[in-house]
Design a protein around this motif. Sequence first.
Motif, PDB file in Angstrom:
ATOM      1  N   UNK A 240      -5.600   8.431   5.744  1.00  0.00           N
ATOM      2  CA  UNK A 240      -6.533   8.510   4.567  1.00  0.00           C
ATOM      3  C   UNK A 240      -6.014   9.721   3.791  1.00  0.00           C
ATOM      4  N   UNK A 241      -5.754   9.593   2.469  1.00  0.00           N
ATOM      5  CA  UNK A 241      -5.622  10.440   1.650  1.00  0.00           C
ATOM      6  C   UNK A 241      -6.928  10.907   0.820  1.00  0.00           C
ATOM      7  N   UNK A 242      -7.582  10.035   0.393  1.00  0.00           N
ATOM      8  CA  UNK A 242      -8.637  10.280  -0.493  1.00  0.00           C
ATOM      9  C   UNK A 242      -9.333   8.749  -0.275  1.00  0.00           C
ATOM     10  N   UNK A 243     -10.648   8.699  -0.873  1.00  0.00           N
ATOM     11  CA  UNK A 243     -11.380   7.451  -1.025  1.00  0.00           C
ATOM     12  C   UNK A 243     -10.650   6.573  -1.899  1.00  0.00           C
ATOM     13  N   UNK A 244      -9.767   6.786  -2.770  1.00  0.00           N
ATOM     14  CA  UNK A 244      -8.822   5.734  -3.386  1.00  0.00           C
ATOM     15  C   UNK A 244      -7.372   5.778  -2.916  1.00  0.00           C
ATOM     16  N   UNK A 245      -7.092   6.541  -1.769  1.00  0.00           N
ATOM     17  CA  UNK A 245      -5.597   6.440  -1.489  1.00  0.00           C
ATOM     18  C   UNK A 245      -5.448   6.586   0.069  1.00  0.00           C
ATOM     19  N   UNK A 270      -1.799   2.368  -0.688  1.00  0.00           N
ATOM     20  CA  UNK A 270      -2.751   1.918  -1.951  1.00  0.00           C
ATOM     21  C   UNK A 270      -3.178   3.226  -2.559  1.00  0.00           C
ATOM     22  N   UNK A 271      -2.973   3.211  -3.984  1.00  0.00           N
ATOM     23  CA  UNK A 271      -3.528   4.462  -4.644  1.00  0.00           C
ATOM     24  C   UNK A 271      -4.281   3.835  -5.866  1.00  0.00           C
ATOM     25  N   UNK A 272      -5.429   4.051  -5.770  1.00  0.00           N
ATOM     26  CA  UNK A 272      -6.224   3.568  -7.236  1.00  0.00           C
ATOM     27  C   UNK A 272      -6.045   2.218  -7.639  1.00  0.00           C
ATOM     28  N   UNK A 273      -6.246   1.407  -6.425  1.00  0.00           N
ATOM     29  CA  UNK A 273      -6.163  -0.266  -6.541  1.00  0.00           C
ATOM     30  C   UNK A 273      -4.835  -0.772  -6.676  1.00  0.00           C
ATOM     31  N   UNK A 274      -3.782   0.034  -6.378  1.00  0.00           N
ATOM     32  CA  UNK A 274      -2.533  -0.366  -6.609  1.00  0.00           C
ATOM     33  C   UNK A 274      -1.522  -0.202  -5.481  1.00  0.00           C
ATOM     34  N   UNK A 275      -0.869  -1.161  -5.070  1.00  0.00           N
ATOM     35  CA  UNK A 275       0.325  -0.967  -3.956  1.00  0.00           C
ATOM     36  C   UNK A 275       1.510  -0.044  -4.570  1.00  0.00           C
ATOM     37  N   UNK A 276       1.503   1.238  -3.911  1.00  0.00           N
ATOM     38  CA  UNK A 276       2.721   2.142  -4.798  1.00  0.00           C
ATOM     39  C   UNK A 276       3.953   2.041  -3.762  1.00  0.00           C
ATOM     40  N   UNK A 277       3.744   1.717  -2.580  1.00  0.00           N
ATOM     41  CA  UNK A 277       4.781   1.430  -1.627  1.00  0.00           C
ATOM     42  C   UNK A 277       4.604   0.516  -0.478  1.00  0.00           C
ATOM     43  N   UNK A 278       5.338  -0.201   0.079  1.00  0.00           N
ATOM     44  CA  UNK A 278       5.137  -0.967   1.145  1.00  0.00           C
ATOM     45  C   UNK A 278       6.216  -0.855   2.020  1.00  0.00           C
ATOM     46  N   UNK A 279       6.284  -1.657   3.272  1.00  0.00           N
ATOM     47  CA  UNK A 279       7.375  -1.551   4.190  1.00  0.00           C
ATOM     48  C   UNK A 279       7.076  -2.847   5.024  1.00  0.00           C
ATOM     49  N   UNK A 280       8.101  -3.683   5.203  1.00  0.00           N
ATOM     50  CA  UNK A 280       8.281  -4.766   5.964  1.00  0.00           C
ATOM     51  C   UNK A 280       9.227  -4.687   7.044  1.00  0.00           C
ATOM     52  N   UNK A 281       8.802  -4.864   8.486  1.00  0.00           N
ATOM     53  CA  UNK A 281       9.754  -4.676   9.430  1.00  0.00           C
ATOM     54  C   UNK A 281      10.894  -5.930   9.225  1.00  0.00           C
TER      55      UNK A 281
END
Length: 473
Positions: A240-245, A270-281
């Motif tokens: 958790x960073x914030x309620x929107x991040x 997720x930040x402000x309803x958008x996936x800003x980074x993701x990672x797949x094994x």
Amino acid sequence: MNSRLSILLLGVAICGLAACTSIEDNTVGPVPIGEMCLYVNGEHYDIALPATEAVDLRTLNSEFEPDIRVENDDAFESITVSPFTGIAKDKQIEIAYTIGGQSGIVRLNALHSGIPDIVAEGKGVIPGDFYLSFIYQRLIMKYDNDGQILYYRYDPTLDVGTFKELGYWDFKKHVFDGKTYYSFHAPDDNFADRAFTGYDPGMRVLLDDHYVPVDTIHALPSRDGYLKGGEPLDGHDFYFFSPTHWIASASYVEREVDGKMLAVGYLQEVENGEVVFDWWSSDHKEMAEWGSPVFDTSYDYVHFNSVQVLPDDNWLCSFRALSSLLKIDHETGDILWRINGEALADSLSFYGQHYATFHKDNTLTLFDNGNGHDPQLTRVLRLNVDPETGEVSGGGDMLNPGGNYFTQACGAVQLFSGDRFTVGWGWSSEAGNNTRLVSEHDAEGRVVFALSRSAADCMPNSVNPSYRCVKYE
């Protein structure tokens, strides 16, 4: 704070007597005289009157004045509520009433009768409270340093008491901009057919500082479009960073890896309803070659279970099935280094670990389940680690004395100031050692406080094991 309970009588009834859900009662007993539409801390209860049995509450807390309302109060001649004296199995809240010229009492169990008995020993010293969650029970609880219950939520299903009831996992406290939030992972019954041992497909429930739900979080579409929006999250961790991040895990998505359809590890920021980074094994083919003989990696081949954002903004991730910790580049997704627990010297080695955490002094703590030790042995490790290379240069077990017990899955360890620490004991089916929930230790590793289940609830293969028991200041 325990304060006298006051009842809030609504000026206009929210639901009239006829609007309450009727409750059939085919047993021989007093003739029904009406119903009480009761509201307690956000939960509704429709109670047939006269009430012949005490009502189990689904949630209650003792930190704030409980919010109790009779929503059809205009149907009653009088209503009074007894003082609230705390949460325990032997405590009740009584609501005395008169309706239609007849008087009676509705008794509310301050602690749900189905919650397993928990025993406290000693006194906690580290500032804060203990947060408990359970693998096979929809139950979360909060305890203080004296072993008193501050809050609980319990929502048993028809499968309660069996391995079919997936629980509430990973109960956490978060603070953002001076405000407190809580969250936990809840199963989503729409995806129950996807569950398997170790995977609880569901959603993250975000609560405000009074434990009232304010948001329910599912996965968003992955950046490559493979994962669709609204899919279930995995309950192992949530950053958790914030309620929107936040960072959430939607791991155990089936995807092709080297010609096989496997349950892959997947994380999304997720930040402000958008996936800003993701990672797949699945983007890192070498991970499929790291399978351990200790675990069955034929399908669940990596088994993600924790993530930490490091000071350099990169991620430290734990993969149980590989007995490995990875540092992942937050910009590129590259694996910067790997610590293979099975390749370390015996005093430093780990297998099937949980809750890996890096600290400012360049030490790393983890709960070493120890599945591959001979004999199998669980330890709480603190390792000296180079943050740039991942090289391990020393360390060892923090427990004093070292244990002779084995926790095959789950668990946690947290390090606090003054080298005090807490240990959440996870899931053990080892007779004699499977009552453990959480313990607090001094700097020398000695136990100063512990919460444990009663032995009666802890037969081998008990359905009451904890997932993660932690402490927050």
